[in-house]
Design a protein around this motif. Sequence first.
Motif, PDB file in Angstrom:
ATOM      1  N   UNK A  46       1.207  -1.502  -0.051  1.00  0.00           N
ATOM      2  CA  UNK A  46       0.161  -0.475  -0.112  1.00  0.00           C
ATOM      3  C   UNK A  46       0.818   1.238  -0.039  1.00  0.00           C
ATOM      4  N   UNK A  47       0.097   2.000  -0.285  1.00  0.00           N
ATOM      5  CA  UNK A  47       1.259   3.770  -0.347  1.00  0.00           C
ATOM      6  C   UNK A  47       0.693   4.736   0.847  1.00  0.00           C
ATOM      7  N   UNK A  48      -0.302   4.279   1.367  1.00  0.00           N
ATOM      8  CA  UNK A  48      -1.966   4.789   1.872  1.00  0.00           C
ATOM      9  C   UNK A  48      -1.660   3.519   3.204  1.00  0.00           C
ATOM     10  N   UNK A  49      -2.129   3.443   4.722  1.00  0.00           N
ATOM     11  CA  UNK A  49      -2.981   2.780   6.153  1.00  0.00           C
ATOM     12  C   UNK A  49      -3.761   3.876   6.737  1.00  0.00           C
ATOM     13  N   UNK A  50      -4.550   3.052   7.014  1.00  0.00           N
ATOM     14  CA  UNK A  50      -5.589   3.988   7.833  1.00  0.00           C
ATOM     15  C   UNK A  50      -5.001   4.133   9.539  1.00  0.00           C
ATOM     16  N   UNK A  65       3.004  12.269   8.686  1.00  0.00           N
ATOM     17  CA  UNK A  65       2.266  11.145   8.056  1.00  0.00           C
ATOM     18  C   UNK A  65       1.790  12.135   7.406  1.00  0.00           C
ATOM     19  N   UNK A  66       1.984  12.336   6.561  1.00  0.00           N
ATOM     20  CA  UNK A  66       1.051  13.127   5.713  1.00  0.00           C
ATOM     21  C   UNK A  66      -0.345  12.583   5.349  1.00  0.00           C
ATOM     22  N   UNK A  67      -1.306  12.740   5.934  1.00  0.00           N
ATOM     23  CA  UNK A  67      -2.767  12.046   5.951  1.00  0.00           C
ATOM     24  C   UNK A  67      -3.501  13.339   5.348  1.00  0.00           C
ATOM     25  N   UNK A  68      -4.857  12.525   5.056  1.00  0.00           N
ATOM     26  CA  UNK A  68      -6.059  13.090   3.960  1.00  0.00           C
ATOM     27  C   UNK A  68      -7.562  11.940   4.264  1.00  0.00           C
ATOM     28  N   UNK A  69      -8.341  13.090   4.302  1.00  0.00           N
ATOM     29  CA  UNK A  69      -9.607  12.514   4.815  1.00  0.00           C
ATOM     30  C   UNK A  69     -10.278  11.161   3.602  1.00  0.00           C
ATOM     31  N   UNK A  70     -11.207  10.043   4.124  1.00  0.00           N
ATOM     32  CA  UNK A  70     -11.260   9.914   2.615  1.00  0.00           C
ATOM     33  C   UNK A  70     -13.112   9.651   2.857  1.00  0.00           C
ATOM     34  N   UNK A  71     -13.146  10.087   2.175  1.00  0.00           N
ATOM     35  CA  UNK A  71     -15.016  10.165   1.892  1.00  0.00           C
ATOM     36  C   UNK A  71     -15.743   9.466   2.349  1.00  0.00           C
ATOM     37  N   UNK A  73     -15.249   6.491   2.633  1.00  0.00           N
ATOM     38  CA  UNK A  73     -15.833   6.138   4.593  1.00  0.00           C
ATOM     39  C   UNK A  73     -16.198   7.060   5.970  1.00  0.00           C
ATOM     40  N   UNK A  74     -17.158   7.744   5.653  1.00  0.00           N
ATOM     41  CA  UNK A  74     -16.611   8.185   6.448  1.00  0.00           C
ATOM     42  C   UNK A  74     -15.589   9.780   7.440  1.00  0.00           C
ATOM     43  N   UNK A  75     -14.991   9.979   6.675  1.00  0.00           N
ATOM     44  CA  UNK A  75     -14.130  10.651   6.560  1.00  0.00           C
ATOM     45  C   UNK A  75     -13.034  10.310   7.641  1.00  0.00           C
ATOM     46  N   UNK A  76     -12.582   8.700   7.329  1.00  0.00           N
ATOM     47  CA  UNK A  76     -11.866   8.400   8.338  1.00  0.00           C
ATOM     48  C   UNK A  76     -10.031   8.761   7.272  1.00  0.00           C
ATOM     49  N   UNK A  77      -9.044   8.576   8.805  1.00  0.00           N
ATOM     50  CA  UNK A  77      -8.243   9.416   8.098  1.00  0.00           C
ATOM     51  C   UNK A  77      -7.521   8.320   7.726  1.00  0.00           C
ATOM     52  N   UNK A  78      -6.163   8.211   6.351  1.00  0.00           N
ATOM     53  CA  UNK A  78      -5.411   7.583   5.843  1.00  0.00           C
ATOM     54  C   UNK A  78      -4.066   8.997   6.736  1.00  0.00           C
TER      55      UNK A  78
END
Length: 345
Positions: A46-50, A65-71, A73-78
């Motif tokens: 993977x390039x990213x993990x939860x 860590x560079x992070x972003x919300x996952x639309x 998945x309820x804005x869970x952060x990756x």
Amino acid sequence: MSKLIKPEHYEPLLTPKQTEQGIKLIKDFFQINLSTELKLRRVTAPLFVLKGLGINDDLNGVERAVSFPIKDMGEAKAEVVHSLAKWKRLSLAEYNIEPNHGLYTDMNAIRADEELDNLHSLYVDQWDWEAVITPEQRTADFLQNTVKRIYSAILRTEYLTCEAYPQIKPFLPSEITFIHSEDLLKMYPDKTPKEREDAICKKYGAVFLMGIGARLSNGEKHDGRAPDYDDWSTESEPGKPGLNGDILIWYPVLNRSFELSSMGIRVDPKALLKQLEIEHQEDRKELFFHKKLLNNELPLSIGGGIGQSRLCMVLLHKGHIGEIQASIWPDDMRKECESWGMPLI
């Protein structure tokens, strides 16, 4: 810019076209040798993990860590991975890999807090590898034997590169020297850790420096290491903790030591608890990865990362990692490097 090194009398030995061809030659050949030497199968990574599962590599524990919300998945952060140090061990269990076999993968990471210089980039690419071992193999002797096998693969790759491009001359020694960070401190008590690495690498050419992460007799660590993957607290020898280390070489192009790999035997449940206590991170016991390890749901393993761009940089005798990989660099660094004859991609 203060850490940028200007190589003396630097002149690229390869054209841009030859450089790109050389990069492919090195990457193709080395990974085949590595997988054959250590019985590793290639897997997709993977390039990213939860965020919040304890899977990402925490490096020294301070890097963001560079992070972003996952639309979806309820804005869970990756989080974009720093490395796959712990993800690989989970994968060993999922693939049910037997002892003395393992896996490797192409790891691509973003390290936004990296201090940029000749060796350090925002973009990190490495061969991340991990292999299952038995309880009897959790020894310094087994670790050193594995290092020798990796180093032999590096030497074979250097030979092939010099055969393909005769203008490149080999410089790596035929053998790698093993030394513990405590012994290195005693040899050079008045030097900083980096100065000690320079001194020992200049003396021997290639060194595996053991015991990274534990406090030495002067009360300081040689370098930081996260408490939940490498086993740096186990007593491998009396008074010398640490079943991990770094492969370092002396790099004449930059006239300094150069790290090619960080690796080690991984923590078992006992070592994990001890190292979390030492680092005052006992709360990590409740994370997904750590629970599985403490419940003996993950195999014992050895693993590490070998820098792809770094290996190519060394074997192609480049002065800056930006001559090997495409990344983002400050404008003044690009101009400075251009004026020194090492244009950055």
